[in-house]
Motif scaffolding. Structure first.
Motif, PDB file in Angstrom:
ATOM      1  N   GLY A 121      29.594  33.638  32.086  1.00 15.56           N
ATOM      2  CA  GLY A 121      30.470  34.523  31.320  1.00 15.56           C
ATOM      3  C   GLY A 121      30.055  35.983  31.330  1.00 15.56           C
ATOM      4  N   ILE A 122      28.744  36.254  31.215  1.00 14.08           N
ATOM      5  CA  ILE A 122      28.283  37.647  31.186  1.00 14.08           C
ATOM      6  C   ILE A 122      28.608  38.355  32.500  1.00 14.08           C
ATOM      7  CG2 ILE A 122      26.300  39.176  30.919  1.00 14.08           C
ATOM      8  CD1 ILE A 122      27.192  37.774  28.341  1.00 14.08           C
ATOM      9  N   PRO A 123      28.308  37.775  33.668  1.00  8.43           N
ATOM     10  CA  PRO A 123      28.707  38.433  34.923  1.00  8.43           C
ATOM     11  C   PRO A 123      30.210  38.667  35.037  1.00  8.43           C
ATOM     12  CG  PRO A 123      27.030  36.798  35.374  1.00  8.43           C
ATOM     13  CD  PRO A 123      27.426  36.608  33.942  1.00  8.43           C
ATOM     14  N   ILE A 124      31.022  37.707  34.574  1.00  8.27           N
ATOM     15  CA  ILE A 124      32.474  37.894  34.629  1.00  8.27           C
ATOM     16  C   ILE A 124      32.893  39.077  33.764  1.00  8.27           C
ATOM     17  CG2 ILE A 124      34.693  36.859  33.989  1.00  8.27           C
ATOM     18  CD1 ILE A 124      33.537  34.154  34.876  1.00  8.27           C
ATOM     19  N   LEU A 125      32.296  39.197  32.582  1.00  5.88           N
ATOM     20  CA  LEU A 125      32.574  40.354  31.724  1.00  5.88           C
ATOM     21  C   LEU A 125      32.127  41.652  32.394  1.00  5.88           C
ATOM     22  CD1 LEU A 125      31.596  39.036  28.171  1.00  5.88           C
ATOM     23  CD2 LEU A 125      33.888  39.534  29.023  1.00  5.88           C
ATOM     24  N   MET A 126      31.030  41.582  33.142  1.00  8.47           N
ATOM     25  CA  MET A 126      30.573  42.763  33.877  1.00  8.47           C
ATOM     26  C   MET A 126      31.607  43.201  34.907  1.00  8.47           C
ATOM     27  SD  MET A 126      26.543  41.707  34.326  1.00  8.47           S
ATOM     28  CE  MET A 126      26.145  43.058  35.447  1.00  8.47           C
ATOM     29  N   TYR A 127      32.276  42.242  35.544  1.00  8.25           N
ATOM     30  CA  TYR A 127      33.340  42.573  36.491  1.00  8.25           C
ATOM     31  C   TYR A 127      34.475  43.296  35.779  1.00  8.25           C
ATOM     32  CZ  TYR A 127      31.547  39.951  40.506  1.00  8.25           C
ATOM     33  OH  TYR A 127      30.796  39.531  41.584  1.00  8.25           O
ATOM     34  N   VAL A 128      34.776  42.856  34.564  1.00  7.61           N
ATOM     35  CA  VAL A 128      35.838  43.505  33.784  1.00  7.61           C
ATOM     36  C   VAL A 128      35.435  44.939  33.442  1.00  7.61           C
ATOM     37  CG1 VAL A 128      37.136  43.442  31.615  1.00  7.61           C
ATOM     38  CG2 VAL A 128      36.636  41.308  32.835  1.00  7.61           C
ATOM     39  N   VAL A 129      34.187  45.106  32.968  1.00  3.53           N
ATOM     40  CA  VAL A 129      33.695  46.439  32.612  1.00  3.53           C
ATOM     41  C   VAL A 129      33.670  47.353  33.828  1.00  3.53           C
ATOM     42  CG1 VAL A 129      31.693  47.728  31.751  1.00  3.53           C
ATOM     43  CG2 VAL A 129      32.347  45.575  30.665  1.00  3.53           C
ATOM     44  N   ALA A 130      33.362  46.789  35.000  1.00 10.62           N
ATOM     45  CA  ALA A 130      33.259  47.587  36.224  1.00 10.62           C
ATOM     46  C   ALA A 130      34.607  48.084  36.724  1.00 10.62           C
ATOM     47  CB  ALA A 130      32.569  46.779  37.320  1.00 10.62           C
ATOM     48  N   GLY A 131      35.692  47.558  36.168  1.00 12.50           N
ATOM     49  CA  GLY A 131      37.010  48.053  36.545  1.00 12.50           C
ATOM     50  C   GLY A 131      37.792  47.145  37.467  1.00 12.50           C
ATOM     51  N   MET A 132      37.577  45.839  37.360  1.00  9.04           N
ATOM     52  CA  MET A 132      38.347  44.907  38.179  1.00  9.04           C
ATOM     53  C   MET A 132      39.830  45.002  37.818  1.00  9.04           C
ATOM     54  SD  MET A 132      37.587  40.850  38.863  1.00  9.04           S
ATOM     55  CE  MET A 132      37.821  40.353  37.150  1.00  9.04           C
ATOM     56  N   ASN A 133      40.693  44.807  38.787  1.00 11.69           N
ATOM     57  CA  ASN A 133      42.129  44.904  38.588  1.00 11.69           C
ATOM     58  C   ASN A 133      42.595  43.967  37.474  1.00 11.69           C
ATOM     59  OD1 ASN A 133      45.088  43.950  39.326  1.00 11.69           O
ATOM     60  ND2 ASN A 133      44.793  45.948  40.287  1.00 11.69           N
ATOM     61  N   VAL A 134      43.570  44.437  36.679  1.00 12.16           N
ATOM     62  CA  VAL A 134      44.071  43.664  35.537  1.00 12.16           C
ATOM     63  C   VAL A 134      44.605  42.303  35.980  1.00 12.16           C
ATOM     64  CG1 VAL A 134      45.780  43.610  33.683  1.00 12.16           C
ATOM     65  CG2 VAL A 134      44.622  45.750  34.233  1.00 12.16           C
ATOM     66  N   ARG A 135      45.231  42.249  37.137  1.00 10.88           N
ATOM     67  CA  ARG A 135      45.773  40.983  37.629  1.00 10.88           C
ATOM     68  C   ARG A 135      44.664  39.965  37.831  1.00 10.88           C
ATOM     69  NH1 ARG A 135      48.397  40.912  43.528  1.00 10.88           N
ATOM     70  NH2 ARG A 135      46.202  41.369  43.956  1.00 10.88           N
ATOM     71  N   TRP A 136      43.542  40.406  38.438  1.00  7.81           N
ATOM     72  CA  TRP A 136      42.428  39.495  38.654  1.00  7.81           C
ATOM     73  C   TRP A 136      41.775  39.107  37.338  1.00  7.81           C
ATOM     74  CZ3 TRP A 136      42.805  37.079  42.809  1.00  7.81           C
ATOM     75  CH2 TRP A 136      43.196  37.692  44.008  1.00  7.81           C
ATOM     76  N   ILE A 137      41.768  40.011  36.366  1.00  7.29           N
ATOM     77  CA  ILE A 137      41.237  39.679  35.033  1.00  7.29           C
ATOM     78  C   ILE A 137      42.052  38.544  34.420  1.00  7.29           C
ATOM     79  CG2 ILE A 137      40.902  40.525  32.673  1.00  7.29           C
ATOM     80  CD1 ILE A 137      40.308  43.276  33.851  1.00  7.29           C
ATOM     81  N   GLY A 138      43.367  38.632  34.573  1.00  6.86           N
ATOM     82  CA  GLY A 138      44.233  37.571  34.054  1.00  6.86           C
ATOM     83  C   GLY A 138      43.977  36.241  34.737  1.00  6.86           C
ATOM     84  N   TYR A 139      43.854  36.271  36.064  1.00  3.76           N
ATOM     85  CA  TYR A 139      43.567  35.037  36.809  1.00  3.76           C
ATOM     86  C   TYR A 139      42.222  34.430  36.390  1.00  3.76           C
ATOM     87  CZ  TYR A 139      47.427  36.248  39.955  1.00  3.76           C
ATOM     88  OH  TYR A 139      48.663  36.548  40.487  1.00  3.76           O
ATOM     89  N   CYS A 140      41.223  35.295  36.213  1.00  2.00           N
ATOM     90  CA  CYS A 140      39.900  34.814  35.784  1.00  2.00           C
ATOM     91  C   CYS A 140      39.977  34.195  34.392  1.00  2.00           C
ATOM     92  CB  CYS A 140      38.889  35.964  35.793  1.00  2.00           C
ATOM     93  SG  CYS A 140      38.361  36.481  37.440  1.00  2.00           S
ATOM     94  N   GLY A 141      40.769  34.819  33.504  1.00  2.00           N
ATOM     95  CA  GLY A 141      40.926  34.276  32.154  1.00  2.00           C
ATOM     96  C   GLY A 141      41.527  32.886  32.171  1.00  2.00           C
ATOM     97  N   ILE A 142      42.540  32.692  33.021  1.00  2.00           N
ATOM     98  CA  ILE A 142      43.167  31.369  33.135  1.00  2.00           C
ATOM     99  C   ILE A 142      42.167  30.357  33.696  1.00  2.00           C
ATOM    100  CG2 ILE A 142      44.961  30.054  34.323  1.00  2.00           C
ATOM    101  CD1 ILE A 142      46.676  32.632  34.240  1.00  2.00           C
ATOM    102  N   ALA A 143      41.429  30.763  34.733  1.00  2.00           N
ATOM    103  CA  ALA A 143      40.445  29.861  35.352  1.00  2.00           C
ATOM    104  C   ALA A 143      39.359  29.466  34.357  1.00  2.00           C
ATOM    105  CB  ALA A 143      39.824  30.531  36.571  1.00  2.00           C
ATOM    106  N   VAL A 144      38.879  30.443  33.578  1.00  4.36           N
ATOM    107  CA  VAL A 144      37.841  30.168  32.579  1.00  4.36           C
ATOM    108  C   VAL A 144      38.355  29.185  31.532  1.00  4.36           C
ATOM    109  CG1 VAL A 144      36.526  31.176  30.676  1.00  4.36           C
ATOM    110  CG2 VAL A 144      36.577  32.327  32.901  1.00  4.36           C
ATOM    111  N   ALA A 145      39.592  29.373  31.086  1.00  2.00           N
ATOM    112  CA  ALA A 145      40.174  28.480  30.084  1.00  2.00           C
ATOM    113  C   ALA A 145      40.282  27.047  30.617  1.00  2.00           C
ATOM    114  CB  ALA A 145      41.543  28.994  29.656  1.00  2.00           C
ATOM    115  N   LEU A 146      40.707  26.910  31.868  1.00  2.84           N
ATOM    116  CA  LEU A 146      40.845  25.578  32.464  1.00  2.84           C
ATOM    117  C   LEU A 146      39.494  24.895  32.630  1.00  2.84           C
ATOM    118  CD1 LEU A 146      43.561  26.328  35.196  1.00  2.84           C
ATOM    119  CD2 LEU A 146      43.864  25.071  33.046  1.00  2.84           C
ATOM    120  N   VAL A 147      38.502  25.663  33.097  1.00  2.00           N
ATOM    121  CA  VAL A 147      37.154  25.098  33.270  1.00  2.00           C
ATOM    122  C   VAL A 147      36.558  24.701  31.921  1.00  2.00           C
ATOM    123  CG1 VAL A 147      34.793  25.605  33.993  1.00  2.00           C
ATOM    124  CG2 VAL A 147      36.708  26.313  35.426  1.00  2.00           C
TER     125      VAL A 147
END
Length: 400
Positions: A180-206
């Motif tokens: 989770g911490i590395p994924i949040l780091m990707y968000v802080v680093a400026g990852m595209n909003v679309r990919w943030i949404g996809y990651c959120g869905i993937a995290v919820a499913l996992v």
């Protein structure tokens, strides 16, 4: 030539000399609070189990000494060199996570510790830090080169593999932090909003899958809504924790006088150490600790903002997210806002590997802050020197 001398105004008085001093003092205060609380929360269990009330305190003090050594080494070790060490750190962590599953010490059905003589260490705690270093190295290079950041890369894949190995132990709480911490780091680093949404869905499913494959996790989730309905079962820890906090009142029962540690509250000196602290010291002391963590977050953010390279920025962000994030999760757990997830409170919960690595992480943070201050001062001197040269040349031309 007359020179106009301006009287300088006195500098505004500051509570701290700089961000680094603030972080060191906060760390020392939290370690002192944690040491006192660990002894108070553990001496009953230590006496009953080991016939020595100082058993856990002694081990904790040894960890502090090792942690201080790691802290001083980290403050004087150029953090940029960590980038070159990423392959070694990654390989060591993966091997340790596999070894612990094969030959690790089993406690309550979980294999999380590797024994070395009379001491033990937890590879999953190392995985938290290594995941941050790996992600900071990758993201820092992307930031410096102004490139697009996506989650499809080898670094994040290896981090997810480490998290999966931690989950097999099983230790879902730590696995969530490792990934989770590395994924949040990707968000802080400026990852595209679309990919943030996809990651959120993937995290919820996992997360849903991880909860359903272990029946006791589903039971914990059900008891989270109404722990008193299962107060003698899976809701027991939450009920006892809330009872301890409530009985502490505003000023607490008094240091060492709490009753929850007398076999009422499981893990009283580890995951639920802060419940004992609340019972014995009261709401005012709890608020003081809360403010210390919030202040730590602010100064960590300042260092991240002032870092002169992407690697330093992301390392500082990762350390802040890990330290303050664990604190928030632990406090939320003991007051029932989160299910029981087994996340320790940094510097206050008992745990040697966790304490040593947290202190080393703060050392890295200080190193980042020092380097940023050095670079800022060097740039300031360069600019000032350039301005003096320009003014001198202008005066010489006027004299001619």
């Amino acid at each position: 030539m007359n020179t106009l001398i301006k009287k300088e105004l006195p500098a505004k008085r500051k509570f701290w000399l700089n961000d680094m001093e603030a972080i060191v003092i906060i760390m020392i205060l939290l370690v002192i609070i944690g040491t006192i609380n660990i002894f108070s929360a553990s001496f009953v269990t230590a006496e009953m189990t080991f016939k020595n009330p100082y058993f856990f305190l002694t081990r904790h003090l040894i960890s502090i000494v090792i942690g201080l050594a790691a802290f001083f080494i980290a403050t004087n070790f150029d953090y940029h060199r960590l980038r070159a060490a990423v392959p070694f750190l990654m390989a060591f962590t993966l091997v340790a996570l596999v070894v612990v599953l094969i030959t690790g010490v089993s406690v309550n059905g979980a294999k999380r510790w590797i024994g070395i003589g009379s001491m033990q260490f937890q590879p999953s705690e190392i995985a938290k830090i290594v995941g941050i270093v790996m992600s900071a190295s990758f993201l820092g290079a992307k930031i410096d080169a102004d490139k697009i950041i996506t989650p499809f890369n080898r670094t994040l894949l290896i981090v997810l593999i480490m998290a999966a190995l931690v989950e097999v132990e099983p230790d879902m709480g730590t696995a969530v932090l490792v990934a989770g911490i590395p994924i949040l780091m990707y968000v802080v680093a400026g990852m595209n909003v679309r990919w943030i949404g996809y990651c959120g869905i993937a995290v919820a499913l996992v997360a849903a899958f991880m909860i359903t494959i272990q029946p006791y996790r589903m039971e914990r989730l059900k008891s989270w809504y109404d722990p008193w309905s299962q107060s003698q079962g899976v809701g027991y820890q939450t009920v006892q924790s809330l009872s301890a906090i409530g009985s502490g009142g505003l000023w607490g029962m008094g240091l060492g006088k709490g009753v929850s540690k007398y076999s009422y509250l499981p893990e009283a000196h580890t995951d639920f150490a802060f419940a004992v602290f609340s019972q014995e010291n009261g709401l005012i002391a709890v608020l003081v600790v809360f403010v210390l963590y919030m202040t730590l977050a602010i100064y960590c953010a300042n260092i991240a903002r002032r870092a002169h390279d992407g690697f330093g920025k992301m390392m500082a962000c990762g350390i802040m997210l890990l330290t303050v994030g664990q604190a928030a999760a632990n406090m939320a757990m003991i007051i029932g806002l989160l299910p029981v997830v087994g996340v320790p409170l940094p510097f206050i919960s008992y745990g040697g590997t966790s304490l040593i690595l947290n202190m080393a992480s703060i050392g890295v943070l200080i190193n980042i802050g020092r380097y940023a201050a050095y670079k800022a001062a060097k740039e300031k001197n360069t600019i000032a020197g350039g301005m003096i040269t320009i003014k001198t040349n202008q005066r010489l031309r006027r004299l001619k």
